[in-house]
Design an enzyme around this catalytic site. Structure first.
Site, PDB file in Angstrom:
ATOM      1  N   TYR A  76      61.033  76.141  33.615  1.00  0.00           N
ATOM      2  CA  TYR A  76      60.536  76.544  34.947  1.00  0.00           C
ATOM      3  C   TYR A  76      61.715  76.685  35.910  1.00  0.00           C
ATOM      4  CZ  TYR A  76      56.244  74.662  32.882  1.00  0.00           C
ATOM      5  OH  TYR A  76      55.190  74.398  32.052  1.00  0.00           O
ATOM      6  N   ASP A  85      46.656  73.746  33.759  1.00  0.00           N
ATOM      7  CA  ASP A  85      46.446  75.083  33.192  1.00  0.00           C
ATOM      8  C   ASP A  85      45.421  75.188  32.060  1.00  0.00           C
ATOM      9  OD1 ASP A  85      48.634  75.020  34.796  1.00  0.00           O
ATOM     10  OD2 ASP A  85      49.951  76.102  33.442  1.00  0.00           O
ATOM     11  N   GLU A 109      58.091  66.276  30.977  1.00  0.00           N
ATOM     12  CA  GLU A 109      56.974  66.950  31.651  1.00  0.00           C
ATOM     13  C   GLU A 109      55.700  66.125  31.500  1.00  0.00           C
ATOM     14  OE1 GLU A 109      56.194  70.869  30.152  1.00  0.00           O
ATOM     15  OE2 GLU A 109      55.099  71.463  31.950  1.00  0.00           O
TER      16      GLU A 109
HETATM   17  C1  2M8 Z   1      52.547  74.211  34.657  1.00  0.00           C
HETATM   18  O1  2M8 Z   1      52.072  75.477  35.055  1.00  0.00           O
HETATM   19  C2  2M8 Z   1      52.841  76.685  34.888  1.00  0.00           C
HETATM   20  C3  2M8 Z   1      52.076  77.788  35.607  1.00  0.00           C
HETATM   21  O2  2M8 Z   1      51.993  77.494  36.974  1.00  0.00           O
HETATM   22  C4  2M8 Z   1      53.081  77.098  33.466  1.00  0.00           C
HETATM   23  O3  2M8 Z   1      52.556  76.471  32.532  1.00  0.00           O
HETATM   24  O4  2M8 Z   1      53.820  78.069  33.262  1.00  0.00           O
HETATM   25  C5  2M8 Z   1      51.535  73.170  35.177  1.00  0.00           C
HETATM   26  O5  2M8 Z   1      51.757  71.908  34.596  1.00  0.00           O
HETATM   27  C6  2M8 Z   1      51.631  73.064  36.693  1.00  0.00           C
HETATM   28  O6  2M8 Z   1      50.822  72.031  37.180  1.00  0.00           O
HETATM   29  C7  2M8 Z   1      53.054  72.866  37.178  1.00  0.00           C
HETATM   30  O7  2M8 Z   1      53.090  72.978  38.579  1.00  0.00           O
HETATM   31  C8  2M8 Z   1      54.017  73.908  36.564  1.00  0.00           C
HETATM   32  C9  2M8 Z   1      55.487  73.613  36.866  1.00  0.00           C
HETATM   33  O8  2M8 Z   1      55.796  72.281  36.543  1.00  0.00           O
HETATM   34  O9  2M8 Z   1      53.853  73.946  35.133  1.00  0.00           O
END
Ligand code: 2M8
Length: 456
Positions: free
Chosen positions: A45, A184, A418
């Protein structure tokens, strides 16, 4: 085992080397610092996420006031003209699907100039974060400027939620995409997603990045991603016009967790207004209306838990997850109902290996439980943080402390991951995870109660 027995069994806190852990958490945040905001994780992310950032700011607040303020300022700098606070603010670097070229949010007249963002939201914890940052601040002058600056943005955000995300005069906010829940691939969305039957031509072209970077068994399935991408395409096709999405979106849910966080955030926004000499009345009224609606409309008397409402399916969501107890965080249920919910929450706790009591994201005796697959079983820090406050609010310091110690223990032994395996405590998903570090900093800071329960 009853709630009272469970509380009595929890050993007292034994802090070994919290200062060292705090330093490691700060190192993780430093590693993820983009110069203006903090990405959740280096590879998986690489941009700024909305509710992650709020949690990260809470974490920074006692250790680095300037960072905490910058984190929230940069998130709100990308707020849309209609008040929508986007769930991702793209940083310009790093590979992620869906990126800005897929979202194409520039189609909306409300999208901000100079910032590339997604076009959906995440759970509204931001007013709570801003209040926490303000209260923890050492430099009171800077904190006052920060609060004054953020206040109208928070008001616009809450206005957006009550204006665009409620319908028929109701007080419960709805989500239009599983990503808006923050959870998600939770089974909570299965029924609604199953109703979206897609022909191959309905699915936009896309390529997943997540499964290249982390174990595919720890991620949502391709069938889920097809629906995620389809929904984004649908929003894109109507240029993100909220009235059109509300009228046509095949996915609309009023989630318990989202609304419980909104209740607390509304109360915290009222406190902010009071602090600034403005009228707290409208925010108090909104929060109390949402609290009353949660209690009246989402409580499932048969099972003793709150359940999400499926707007398109016109009925309660069939799946039940421990997050259904989240209204306890905001002090929503009173007396006997609270007692029953606390019993239910305590009954959902499991032993995460040698690491103590944990709240899994799906009950371990649910047929769909999977200890690895993301929001279908693993232990999530945000969930622990919410429920450690819930137990504290209702006077069970032992269980509140136990959930906090488990998080500390999991991070100490497995690093800032995570999520964690609820059977073994093994760290899973993305590594060097920023909101895990942020929430652990808050936990180490020892402030286990929601803002309105805390002493000044
Ligand atoms: C996860 O969500 C993102 C999409 O928003 C993904 O899977 O790509 C979830 O755990 C969400 O709650 C979290 O904010 C994000 C970034 O940590 O990852």
């Amino acid at each position: 085992m009853s709630y009272a027995e469970l509380g009595a069994q929890v050993p007292g806190d034994s802090v070994e080397d919290d200062a060292r852990l705090a330093q490691l958490a700060l190192d993780v945040l430093e590693q993820n610092w983009l110069g203006h905001a903090t990405r959740p994780s280096p590879r998986l992310y690489p941009h700024q996420w909305s509710w992650d950032s709020a949690c990260i700011a809470i974490g920074y607040s006692t250790w680095n006031q300037e960072r905490a303020q910058t984190e929230l300022r940069s998130l709100f700098a990308a707020q849309w003209a209609d008040g929508l606070l986007p769930h991702i603010v793209f940083s310009g670097e790093g590979s992620y699907f869906p990126g800005p070229e897929f979202w194409q949010t520039e189609r909306s007249p409300n999208a901000p100039d100079g910032h590339r963002t997604s076009g959906i939201v995440q759970p509204p914890i931001h007013s709570s974060a801003v209040l926490r940052v303000y209260r923890n601040a050492a430099d009171r002058e800077c904190a006052a400027v920060f609060l004054e600056e953020l206040y109208p943005k928070l008001v616009a955000w809450h206005d957006y939620l009550y204006r665009e995300r409620t319908r028929n005069g109701g007080a419960l906010a709805e989500i239009w995409h599983p990503w808006e829940s923050g959870m998600d691939n939770s089974p909570l969305w299965d029924g609604a997603l199953d109703r979206i039957v897609l022909a191959p031509a309905d699915v936009p072209e896309y390529e997943r990045v997540d499964v290249r970077l982390t174990d595919a068994d720890e991620r949502p399935t391709d069938a889920e991603y097809d629906r995620y991408a389809y929904l984004v395409q649908l929003f894109r096709d109507v240029d993100y016009a909220p009235e059109q999405i509300r009228a046509t979106c095949p996915f609309a849910i009023r989630p318990v967790l989202f609304n419980a966080l909104l209740v607390q955030a509304g109360r915290d926004l009222a406190t902010i207004a009071r602090e600034l000499g403005r009228d707290p009345g409208p925010f108090e009224a909104q929060a109390e209306r949402t609290a009353a609606a949660l209690d009246a409309e989402l409580w499932d008397e048969e099972h003793g838990i709150y359940v999400d409402y499926d707007v398109c399916g016109d009925g309660p969501v069939a799946a039940r997850c421990p997050v259904g107890f989240a209204p306890l965080y905001a002090g929503v249920p009173a007396a006997a109902r609270a007692e029953r919910a606390l019993e239910g929450l305590a009954a959902s706790l499991v032993r995460a290996g040698d690491h103590g009591w944990a709240v899994p994201s799906l009950s371990t005796d649910d047929p769909g439980f999977d200890p690895q697959r993301y929001w279908r079983g693993p232990v999530w820090p945000i969930v622990h943080w919410v429920f450690s406050q819930a137990f504290a609010r209702y006077g069970n310091a032992a269980l509140s402390g136990a959930l906090r110690r488990t998080m500390i223990d999991l991070c100490r032994s497995g690093g800032f991951c995570e999520h964690y395996n609820p059977r073994t405590g093994r760290g899973q998903g993305g590594e060097q995870f920023a909101w895990t570090a942020g929430l652990v900093l808050d936990i180490l800071d020892g402030r286990g109660t929601p803002n309105d329960e805390r002493r000044e």
